[in-house]
Scaffold this motif. Structure first.
Motif, short mmCIF file in Angstrom:
data_model
loop_
_atom_site.label_atom_id
_atom_site.label_comp_id
_atom_site.label_asym_id
_atom_site.label_seq_id
_atom_site.Cartn_x
_atom_site.Cartn_y
_atom_site.Cartn_z
N UNK A 126 0.64 -0.93 0.02
CA UNK A 126 -0.20 -0.29 0.21
C UNK A 126 0.66 0.46 -0.19
N UNK A 127 2.12 1.33 0.47
CA UNK A 127 2.81 2.48 0.28
C UNK A 127 3.11 2.42 -0.86
N UNK A 128 4.02 1.98 -1.21
CA UNK A 128 4.35 1.62 -2.72
C UNK A 128 3.44 2.54 -3.68
N UNK A 129 2.00 2.34 -4.33
CA UNK A 129 1.40 1.76 -4.00
C UNK A 129 0.96 3.66 -3.77
N UNK A 130 0.74 4.22 -2.35
CA UNK A 130 0.92 5.70 -2.53
C UNK A 130 1.59 7.06 -2.82
N UNK A 131 2.92 6.13 -3.50
CA UNK A 131 3.81 6.92 -3.75
C UNK A 131 3.68 6.80 -4.80
N UNK A 132 2.75 6.57 -5.65
CA UNK A 132 2.40 5.66 -6.76
C UNK A 132 1.46 6.88 -7.66
N UNK A 133 0.50 6.46 -6.44
CA UNK A 133 -0.84 7.39 -6.84
C UNK A 133 -0.53 9.11 -6.52
N UNK A 134 0.57 9.31 -4.98
CA UNK A 134 1.02 11.01 -4.89
C UNK A 134 1.76 11.20 -6.38
N UNK A 135 3.20 10.58 -7.04
CA UNK A 135 3.29 10.82 -8.21
C UNK A 135 2.51 10.70 -9.38
N UNK A 136 1.52 10.01 -9.44
CA UNK A 136 0.75 10.66 -10.64
C UNK A 136 -0.66 10.97 -10.45
N UNK A 137 -1.04 11.55 -9.79
CA UNK A 137 -1.51 12.50 -8.76
C UNK A 137 -0.99 13.78 -9.52
N UNK A 138 -0.12 14.10 -9.16
CA UNK A 138 0.38 15.89 -9.22
C UNK A 138 1.08 15.47 -10.77
N UNK A 139 1.23 14.40 -11.51
CA UNK A 139 1.93 13.87 -13.11
C UNK A 139 0.15 15.03 -13.88
N UNK A 140 -1.22 14.28 -13.27
CA UNK A 140 -1.96 14.71 -13.41
C UNK A 140 -2.54 16.49 -13.90
N UNK A 141 -1.58 16.52 -12.74
CA UNK A 141 -2.03 18.31 -12.22
C UNK A 141 -1.26 19.43 -13.11
N UNK A 142 -0.20 18.67 -13.49
CA UNK A 142 0.77 19.22 -13.98
C UNK A 142 0.37 19.29 -15.47
N UNK A 143 0.02 18.13 -16.32
CA UNK A 143 -0.48 17.62 -17.39
C UNK A 143 -1.64 19.14 -17.94
N UNK A 144 -2.44 19.04 -16.96
CA UNK A 144 -3.60 20.12 -16.64
C UNK A 144 -3.14 21.38 -16.96
N UNK A 145 -2.18 22.17 -15.90
CA UNK A 145 -1.78 22.75 -15.64
C UNK A 145 -0.63 22.87 -17.56
N UNK A 146 0.03 22.40 -18.18
CA UNK A 146 0.67 22.47 -18.85
C UNK A 146 -0.06 22.49 -20.18
#
Length: 878
Positions: A712-732
């Motif tokens: 779950x902890x590994x998945x949590x980091x992955x969730x975090x990175x991909x959530x931030x990436x989704x946000x970054x792509x929206x902002x790009x």
RNA sequence: GCCGGGAUGGCGGAACUGGUAGACGCACUGGACUCAAAAUCCAGCGGUGGCAACAUCGUGCCGGUUCGAUUCCGGCUCCCGGCACCA
């Protein structure tokens, strides 16, 4: 791999590599690896004036452009970013007057200097397309198209109103008129009419208006509104007040005083007419009326700007002349008013003080009658103007028009006045574009004045009319007027000696189409060619909001003219427009006894803070005495708060300079420069580098894995990175690059937080995270990302980062089993609950009400309403 | 004067379509490391009250709509851009 971040070395290495690979040269019809044509994307910044100094505003503009280019290039587009120089204009002449040197040499030196300052920023400019507007191979086409416009009747000659300096005997730009006086002579400026060439932009008013309203949806709405208002379409009635004023030569204007009005429904409220000081009736009255002559003379004082006219007190004088009301046959007095513009409509207005605020003020001032003719359902009083007096309504006290609605009344007036030339008419606020300038450093207008043949266009084969580059202006008017080499020529029609036109073109002409020349700068036989058809219309134009109206409107007009000459196939030049804000910086000063301010450079002062970080004062470093905190001001030389890119690059490197100007604020809004803010970005880049070094040592070459069975902890980091990436792509996508920098920082924070975790899954998830981080950050800070991409071996696996695939977030990573919901009581946050992602509404409600914080605030009170917003919150109303 | 914007902690700003105000960064405070400094790392950080839990106020000002407003509506204040020859 160096153990510490060394921007100088990295940036040099990266730029050398890009130069060697000629990475920024772009060609038309480029294809991708599988042989398919890449979609083209033309992203362009407004070309700079070569002042000689690159400032942070430029850096902001070009970094936005560069970030866009690198991002879209990775997404598979064939992206073009060109650069050029708006090289004609007054500053070169001013510098020439000050230094006694020719504007050309000054300009070319400045261009060289600015290019040198731009180079270390690592911008992806295709320099093979550079355009310099003061070179004959460019301005030849200004002249060529001008002659075409002359043939088509789009260009024509008429008189224009200018600021005249009676001492220096020269025309002044608005900028050269300071408090109503000439900037060099100090003489009171007058208005004067001189002949000049105009471009008929009003012939395109309808189309310019319609497309800015309905088509340009890639433009900011405020720019569209400003252009709409600038064009200013008014639909109304033009009709005449008949009269029999005249002299031996006949009646003035055939015995008709024409006016235009959008409020023909108030025609029965007319109590006077007002004409512009330059109107034929005014001039006629002046011949026999000293007061009128005096008034007209006085109206000549002052400059020509709209502001000056608008803030001036409304004044007038009666001409003693009368015209006949077309419907009532009443005699109406004619006044001369300083607020009536000769350039708008017919230079005359009907005065309806009851329903027009300006007329109301005028009538009160000169005790003219006020006659209300519209019913508002509220009492009308002539004591003071009320906003509703200008509203539409039903006609009253209007004889045959009583009871008519606005539309009926308009139609009635148009019909009744038709025998005297009355008609429904559209009038524009937009005026034709006067392009003649009595200045040296500009495109020569290709006209020859012949005593026999009049104004003769220079034949196409003789273009360009070359501007001599070695003249030195002395401030007393254009040196071209004294240069016989330039002036003397033969008439192309009759062959007799003739003189060249010495006026040059407005520099807005140069900037109206340079972006097309970037597409085919080397074509010596045509203005534009098929390459222009490939790149244009431009996909993204980027520049300052100060160009919202004039430049952008002229460029749109120019494009439509070129279209009608079959030179281009599109109607609008700029599909998307982005207007960036200004950059300001802190300033400091000390006042002497006389109130004169001495401005301090930031490094001359030391700011003191209280223990909460609030600045409480500042002292000068040299004498330790206090200076005033001047707050944030637009960067300006006079306030000593200009930040120079070269200094920032020397301290922190180009990546920091670039990333910080993007991080400082939303690109479309003004932002403040702060040295310590830049240092914060520098710290971040250092941490990125250090993390890269750590990653290489800890987990080099770890493949991106399958995370479906991870903890779950590994998945949590992955969730975090991909959530931030989704946000970054929206902002790009929405060009909000400031939050993209935040996103990169958050990614690094998330990765660093897990550095103590060991195991293959952790290495793999962090490796994936770093791959994402480097590509997300790359457009903003390309050098450091290029270096780490190589050092970590990614270039071998994925190719050079400049063309690496853009990262997208993995939907699997974003899936969560449990979600957190917020619980409010009466709209106030009182608790949080975790529920399974597919929990029923019922289950959520039960859990929410059971929450301790919620129970405390509901406290047995009856529940009126329960609002559940799926995935977000529950609001309990008691 | 007219047209178009903007206003959120000490500062730059975030909050995507009305749904946890203050993400991220700076400044500041305290701590670790160091002979010391720099660098780095850790923690705190809107106001008020409270030891705390918590309460309460808070997005320029006044008012409105809504279960809920930084976000929508009406009225203001101040600041910025443009107003046709600065570019």
């Amino acid at each position: 791999m160096d153990s510490s971040y060394q921007p100088k070395l990295i940036e040099k290495a990266a730029q050398d590599a890009w130069t060697q690979a000629d990475s920024y040269r772009v060609t038309e019809y480029a294809t991708n690896k599988s042989g398919q044509a890449k979609p083209k994307f033309y992203a362009c910044s407004m070309l700079p004036y070569p002042s000689g100094k690159l400032h942070m505003g430029h850096v902001r503009n070009y970094t936005i452009n560069d970030v866009m280019l690198r991002h879209l290039r990775m997404k598979g587009f064939n992206v073009l970013m060109p650069m050029g120089w708006d090289a004609f204009g007054m500053p070169a002449e001013n510098a020439a007057i000050a230094n006694g040197a020719a504007p050309a040499a000054w300009t070319y030196q400045n261009i060289a200097d600015m290019k040198t300052q731009m180079q270390p920023l690592g911008l992806a400019i295709d320099w093979s397309r550079e355009v310099t507007t003061c070179k004959p191979d460019y301005y030849k086409w200004n002249q060529w198209l001008f002659l075409k416009m002359l043939e088509k009747g789009i260009a024509y000659r008429k008189t224009q109103l200018v600021n005249w300096d009676p001492v220096d005997q020269t025309v002044l730009a608005n900028e050269q008129v300071i408090d109503g006086r000439g900037w060099r002579s100090g003489a009171l400026v007058e208005k004067r009419e001189i002949p000049g060439y105009y471009l008929g932009i009003t012939q395109y008013a309808d189309e310019l208006l319609d497309s800015v309203k309905d088509k340009l949806d890639g433009w900011p709405s405020q720019v569209r509104t400003m252009q709409e208002n600038w064009i200013g379409k008014s639909v109304g009635v033009r009709f005449a007040f008949p009269h029999n004023i005249g002299n031996a030569q006949g009646l003035i204007q055939d015995g008709k005083l024409f006016v235009f009005t959008t409020r023909a429904d108030t025609i029965m409220g007319v109590t006077f007419c007002a004409v512009a000081p330059a109107h034929p009736l005014a001039l006629h009255a002046a011949a026999s009326n000293a007061a009128v002559a005096d008034f007209i003379e006085k109206a000549k004082a002052g400059g020509t700007t709209e502001v000056e006219l608008a803030v001036k007190e409304k004044e007038g004088v009666p001409t003693g002349l009368f015209v006949t009301h077309p419907l009532t046959q009443e005699q109406i007095p004619v006044w001369v008013g300083n607020y009536v513009l000769m350039a708008y409509g017919d230079g005359a207005v009907m005065g309806v003080p009851a329903h027009d605020e300006r007329d109301f003020v005028f009538a009160k001032k000169y005790a003219l009658p006020i006659k209300s003719v519209i019913d508002f359902g509220k009492p009308y009083s002539t004591d003071a103007w009320q906003a509703f007096y200008g509203d539409h309504g039903v006609c009253i006290d209007s004889g045959p028009m009583n009871g008519m609605t606005f539309d009926q009344a308009i139609e009635y007036v148009a019909t009744q006045t038709r025998p005297q030339g009355g008609e429904r008419k559209t009038t524009w606020r937009l005026r034709d574009w006067g392009i003649s300038r009595q200045r040296y450093w500009g495109t020569p207008i290709p006209i020859i004045h012949c005593k026999e043949c009049g104004e003769v266009p220079v034949p196409e084969k003789d273009l360009p009319v070359v501007l001599p580059e070695d003249l030195i202006p002395d401030g007393s008017g254009s040196p071209l007027k004294k240069d016989r080499r330039f002036i003397d020529c033969t008439c192309p029609k009759c062959g007799r000696p003739a003189e060249r036109e010495t006026d040059t073109m407005d520099t807005f002409v140069d900037s109206s189409w340079y972006f097309m020349r970037y597409c085919n700068p080397d074509n010596t036989t045509a203005m534009v060619d098929a390459r222009n058809d490939y790149w244009m219309p431009m996909d993204q134009y980027i520049g300052g909001i100060e160009h919202a109206v004039l430049h952008l409107l002229y460029a749109r007009f120019w494009t439509k003219v070129m279209r009608d000459m079959n030179l281009v196939k599109f109607d609008e030049p700029f599909t998307n427009l982005f207007t960036q804000g200004m950059l300001s910086a802190e300033c400091f000063y000390r006042e002497d006894g006389a109130g004169k301010k001495r401005w301090y450079y930031p490094d001359e002062v030391s700011v003191n803070h209280d223990d909460k970080g609030r600045p409480i004062g500042a002292v000068a470093v040299d004498d330790g005495r206090p200076v005033v905190l001047g707050g944030m001001e637009k960067m300006s030389k006079s306030k000593n708060n200009v930040v120079e890119p070269k200094d920032i690059i020397a301290r922190f490197g180009a990546d920091t300079a670039r990333a910080y100007v993007m991080f400082a604020g939303p690109p479309e809004q003004s932002a403040a420069w702060s040295d310590s803010g830049a240092e914060g970005v520098y710290r971040f880049l250092k941490r990125v580098y250090t993390y890269g070094v750590w990653s290489k040592n800890a987990a080099s070459g770890t493949p991106v894995g399958d995370f479906s069975k991870s903890s779950a902890a590994v998945k949590r980091l992955r969730f975090e990175i991909h959530t931030i990436l989704a946000q970054a792509n929206h902002d790009y996508a929405r060009l909000q690059y400031n939050t993209v920098v935040s996103a990169a920082m958050k990614m690094l924070n998330a990765l660093e937080d897990t550095k103590t975790q060991v195991g293959a899954d952790w290495a793999a998830v962090r490796n994936e995270g770093l791959l994402i981080l480097l590509r997300t950050l790359y457009p903003l800070a390309p050098h450091i990302c290029w270096q780490l991409w190589h050092d970590l071996g990614y270039a071998v696996t994925f190719g050079e980062i400049i063309d690496a695939a853009w990262p997208v977030s993995d939907p699997a990573a974003l899936e969560q089993d449990e979600i957190e919901l917020v619980v409010q009581v009466n709209g106030k946050l009182r608790g949080q609950i975790r529920v399974p992602k597919d929990a029923t509404k019922q289950a959520i409600e039960t859990l929410a009400l059971a929450d301790a914080g919620v129970a405390k605030h509901t406290d047995g009170k009856p529940i009126k309403k329960l609002i559940v917003v799926p995935g977000r919150l529950i609001n309990v109303v008691v």
